[in-house]
Design an enzyme around this catalytic site. Structure first.
Site, PDB file in Angstrom:
ATOM      1  N   SER A  88       0.798  -1.230   0.000  1.00 52.36           N
ATOM      2  CA  SER A  88       0.000   0.000   0.000  1.00 52.36           C
ATOM      3  C   SER A  88       0.829   1.277   0.000  1.00 52.36           C
ATOM      4  O   SER A  88       0.278   2.368   0.080  1.00 52.36           O
ATOM      5  CB  SER A  88      -0.926   0.005   1.210  1.00 52.36           C
ATOM      6  N   THR A 191      -1.784   3.508   4.278  1.00 53.50           N
ATOM      7  CA  THR A 191      -0.792   4.582   4.168  1.00 53.50           C
ATOM      8  C   THR A 191       0.187   4.586   5.347  1.00 53.50           C
ATOM      9  O   THR A 191      -0.207   4.229   6.445  1.00 53.50           O
ATOM     10  CB  THR A 191      -1.568   5.918   4.216  1.00 53.50           C
ATOM     11  N   ARG A 219      -7.002   9.088  -9.792  1.00 53.85           N
ATOM     12  CA  ARG A 219      -7.562   9.384  -8.466  1.00 53.85           C
ATOM     13  C   ARG A 219      -6.428   9.784  -7.485  1.00 53.85           C
ATOM     14  O   ARG A 219      -5.384   9.164  -7.432  1.00 53.85           O
ATOM     15  CB  ARG A 219      -8.294   8.146  -7.941  1.00 53.85           C
ATOM     16  N   VAL A 220      -6.684  10.830  -6.741  1.00 54.16           N
ATOM     17  CA  VAL A 220      -5.757  11.253  -5.694  1.00 54.16           C
ATOM     18  C   VAL A 220      -6.531  11.263  -4.385  1.00 54.16           C
ATOM     19  O   VAL A 220      -7.657  11.766  -4.326  1.00 54.16           O
ATOM     20  CB  VAL A 220      -5.184  12.661  -5.992  1.00 54.16           C
ATOM     21  N   GLY A 221      -5.929  10.705  -3.340  1.00 54.51           N
ATOM     22  CA  GLY A 221      -6.604  10.663  -2.042  1.00 54.51           C
ATOM     23  C   GLY A 221      -6.196  11.822  -1.150  1.00 54.51           C
ATOM     24  O   GLY A 221      -5.751  12.871  -1.620  1.00 54.51           O
ATOM     25  N   ASP A 222      -6.336  11.598   0.125  1.00 57.13           N
ATOM     26  CA  ASP A 222      -6.012  12.644   1.106  1.00 57.13           C
ATOM     27  C   ASP A 222      -4.520  12.770   1.376  1.00 57.13           C
ATOM     28  O   ASP A 222      -4.039  13.826   1.795  1.00 57.13           O
ATOM     29  CB  ASP A 222      -6.706  12.322   2.437  1.00 57.13           C
ATOM     30  N   THR A 242      -5.086   8.034   7.830  1.00 56.08           N
ATOM     31  CA  THR A 242      -5.023   6.854   6.974  1.00 56.08           C
ATOM     32  C   THR A 242      -6.448   6.351   6.788  1.00 56.08           C
ATOM     33  O   THR A 242      -7.340   6.675   7.564  1.00 56.08           O
ATOM     34  CB  THR A 242      -4.121   5.769   7.607  1.00 56.08           C
ATOM     35  N   GLY A 243      -6.650   5.576   5.732  1.00 60.74           N
ATOM     36  CA  GLY A 243      -7.994   5.076   5.459  1.00 60.74           C
ATOM     37  C   GLY A 243      -8.604   5.773   4.259  1.00 60.74           C
ATOM     38  O   GLY A 243      -7.880   6.271   3.392  1.00 60.74           O
ATOM     39  N   GLY A 245      -9.507   8.117   1.906  1.00 60.49           N
ATOM     40  CA  GLY A 245      -9.081   9.507   1.747  1.00 60.49           C
ATOM     41  C   GLY A 245     -10.209  10.456   1.423  1.00 60.49           C
ATOM     42  O   GLY A 245     -10.201  11.621   1.845  1.00 60.49           O
TER      43      GLY A 245
HETATM   44  N1  ASP Z   1      -5.622   7.447   2.735  1.00 62.36           N
HETATM   45  C1  ASP Z   1      -5.152   6.744   1.577  1.00 62.36           C
HETATM   46  C2  ASP Z   1      -5.906   7.184   0.371  1.00 62.36           C
HETATM   47  O1  ASP Z   1      -7.096   7.400   0.463  1.00 62.36           O
HETATM   48  C3  ASP Z   1      -5.260   5.276   1.653  1.00 62.36           C
HETATM   49  C4  ASP Z   1      -4.954   4.597   2.934  1.00 62.36           C
HETATM   50  O2  ASP Z   1      -4.607   5.178   3.928  1.00 62.36           O
HETATM   51  O3  ASP Z   1      -5.059   3.410   2.972  1.00 62.36           O
HETATM   52  O4  ASP Z   1      -5.320   7.229  -0.679  1.00 62.36           O
END
Ligand code: ASP
Length: 331
Positions: A88, A191, A219-222, A242-243, A245
């Site tokens: 990841s 993350t 796609r871009v996350g947080d 994390t998680g 985004g």
């Molecule tokens: N926060 C990250 C995202 O959304 C993914 C993750 O933390 O697992 O890209």
């Protein structure tokens, strides 16, 4: 008072702005972080998930040698980025829907300087590219091809990030799930976010990920977004996320956690309140795993998540351990 002087001073007053010896400070932003009952703990480094244990080791070797929190978080998360078995983050990360590994990362220091890259391909250590953006350009974020070209200009080597294992898993997913919306769950995201306070009492943070497995291309996350995946305010503390985004971005999660600490909340309380806000803003909580991690200016850490299972690595002079964060719901 002349009209012009009056207007400018009332405008400033209405914005709640005061001048201080160190520059601007808002009158409504007085810091209420509680004074520690015991001496400030430093250095301290914390990072998300079990992979944080190895990352913390690298960060700790710098912190205990009196190096900066900034160097520590950069070197710390590079360990996870370069670990091909981690699916990841960085090398070996799960690809997007089309089989391309695209990476997001950001870094922020005690002077509120920051740098970020998003949707970056073929570079093993995006966190170091983010640091170059911070230190070597007038910008905060560079994305996609521009970020890749920038990395090559700065001497980063090109590398294929899709390992055989990740490719096989993606092919399996493609054969069965391609037409479905990719789901995020506790197995396909992780993350690394890292926060540190150094011997001088300065805070820095770093956050890096390959994002949501099999995400839509582009796609871009947080994680690379300052204020969402990471935020540092050296007067108050630092936070990372994390998680999922998308959910973190909706509440500017890490900034929210730092602002809650500014209002006097402990790191644990601040993370819990941010999680509660996410829960309140979402009708469908299925699979909505989000975890926040925070470290305040006193060297106190805390974390909290929507669902059970989030943990973080903690290292100080006395111990190095994995701590289970509090949570709202069982899976
Ligand atoms: N926060 C990250 C995202 O959304 C993914 C993750 O933390 O697992 O890209």
């Amino acid at each position: 008072m002349k009209r012009r002087t009056f207007l400018s001073s009332t405008a400033l007053a209405s914005l709640g702005v005061l001048f201080t010896r160190s520059g601007f400070a808002s009158s409504s932003e007085r810091n209420t972080i509680k004074q520690p009952s015991s001496p400030i703990k430093k250095p301290v480094v914390v990072s998300t998930w079990i992979h944080g244990m190895d990352a913390n080791k690298a960060a700790w070797s710098l912190l205990k040698a009196n190096k900066s929190a900034l160097d520590a978080v950069e070197q710390g998360v590079r360990v996870t980025e370069s670990d091909a078995t981690n699916r990841s983050v960085g090398l070996g990360g799960n690809p997007d829907r089309d089989g391309n590994v695209t990476l997001d990362a950001c870094i922020m220091n005690h002077e509120s300087e920051c740098g970020a890259v998003a949707c970056l391909q073929n570079i093993e250590n995006p966190i170091s590219v983010a640091r170059k953006v911070m230190e070597g350009t007038p910008h905060v974020m560079i994305v996609g091809k521009g970020a890749e070209e920038f990395a090559y200009e700065k001497g980063f080597p090109k590398k294929n990030l899709l390992t055989d294992e990740a490719k096989t898993a993606w092919e399996k997913w493609k054969a069965t799930e391609e037409l479905k919306k990719p789901e995020i769950n506790h197995e396909n995201h992780d993350t690394i976010g890292m926060l540190a306070i150094d011997e001088d009492g300065n805070l820095s943070g770093a956050c890096t990920t390959s994002g949501w497995a099999y995400k839509l291309p582009g796609r871009v996350g947080d994680s690379p977004i300052i204020g969402a995946g990471l935020f540092v305010d050296n007067e108050i503390g630092a936070a990372c996320a994390t998680g999922m985004g998308e959910a973190v971005i909706r509440i500017a999660g890490s900034h929210t956690v730092v602002e809650l600490m500014r209002q006097g909340k402990t790191p644990n309380e601040a993370c819990k309140l941010a999680v509660e806000r996410i829960i309140a803003k979402h009708k469908d909580l299925k699979g909505l795993q989000v975890g926040f991690l925070a470290l305040n200016k006193n060297g106190e850490a805390g974390g909290y998540s929507t669902y059970a299972g989030f943990n973080y690595a903690y290292t100080d002079n006395a111990k190095a351990e994995l701590i289970d964060a509090g949570y709202e719901m069982e899976w």
